[in-house]
Design a protein around this motif. Structure first.
Motif, mmCIF file in Angstrom:
data_model
loop_
_atom_site.group_PDB
_atom_site.id
_atom_site.type_symbol
_atom_site.label_atom_id
_atom_site.label_comp_id
_atom_site.label_asym_id
_atom_site.label_seq_id
_atom_site.Cartn_x
_atom_site.Cartn_y
_atom_site.Cartn_z
ATOM 1 N N ASP A 241 3.386 -6.565 2.180
ATOM 2 C CA ASP A 241 2.349 -5.919 2.989
ATOM 3 C C ASP A 241 2.795 -4.577 3.555
ATOM 4 O O ASP A 241 2.198 -4.070 4.501
ATOM 5 N N THR B 244 5.732 -0.136 8.398
ATOM 6 C CA THR B 244 4.751 0.895 8.093
ATOM 7 C C THR B 244 5.451 2.229 8.219
ATOM 8 O O THR B 244 6.004 2.546 9.272
ATOM 9 N N GLU C 10 3.303 -0.646 4.134
ATOM 10 C CA GLU C 10 2.464 0.540 3.969
ATOM 11 C C GLU C 10 3.370 1.768 3.992
ATOM 12 O O GLU C 10 4.166 1.932 4.913
ATOM 13 N N SER D 298 0.854 -1.187 0.000
ATOM 14 C CA SER D 298 0.000 0.000 0.000
ATOM 15 C C SER D 298 0.894 1.242 0.000
ATOM 16 O O SER D 298 1.484 1.591 1.026
#
Length: 138
Positions: free
Chosen positions: A61, A87, A63, A42
Motif C-alpha cells: 500500500d 508515503t 505511495e 501507488s
C-alpha cells in the motif's frame, strides 16, 4: 512511465480489475529485475528506479509521489507485520540500501542517505541520515 515496464503493465490491468495478468507481471518483475514492486503500490509514472530497481522491495500500500528517485537495494514497507506502509512526497531521493519502515510520511524534496533506517516522519526540505535516521539539514 516508470522504468519498470512490467509494473506499469500490471498496474494498468489491476486498475481495470483484471486479476491474472497483474500477478503474472509481478512474477516477471521479480524474475527479470530482482525486485519486489507490487502492482497494488501507488507509484507515480515519473518515479525513477536506478539500475532498474535492482533489489528494491516495496510494500503493498505504499505511495510514492512524482519525481522521486530510488536507488538500488531500498526497502520501503511495513513493519513487524503491521500493514501500514510509507508515503513519499514529491522529489524524494532515497539512497542505496535505505529502509523506510512503518506508517511514515516523507515530505517533499527530502534526501534520505544511503543505508539510513527511517522509522519516523520526515518533514519537507530535509536531509535524513543514520540508523535510526535523524534530520541533519533543513
Amino acid at each position: 512511465m516508470t522504468n519498470i515496464i512490467t509494473y506499469d503493465i500490471a498496474r494498468y490491468f489491476y486498475t481495470k480489475n483484471i486479476p491474472v495478468i497483474p500477478r503474472l507481471c509481478s512474477r516477471l518483475t521479480r524474475l527479470i529485475y530482482s525486485c519486489e514492486i507490487p502492482y497494488t503500490a501507488s507509484i507515480h509514472p515519473t518515479v525513477h528506479f536506478a539500475h532498474k530497481g535492482l533489489g528494491v522491495v516495496i510494500g503493498h500500500d505504499t505511495e510514492i509521489g512524482e519525481g522521486c528517485k530510488i536507488l538500488h537495494n531500498v526497502t520501503i514497507g511495513g513493519r513487524s507485520g503491521i500493514r501500514a506502509n510509507p508515503t513519499l512526497g514529491k522529489n524524494v531521493l532515497v539512497g542505496a540500501g535505505a529502509c523506510i519502515l512503518g506508517d511514515v510520511k516523507v515530505g517533499d524534496n527530502v534526501s534520505i542517505g544511503a543505508n539510513a533506517v527511517v522509522l519516523k516522519d520526515v518533514s519537507a526540505n530535509c536531509i535524513s541520515v543514520g540508523v535510526p535516521a535523524r534530520v541533519i539539514n533543513k
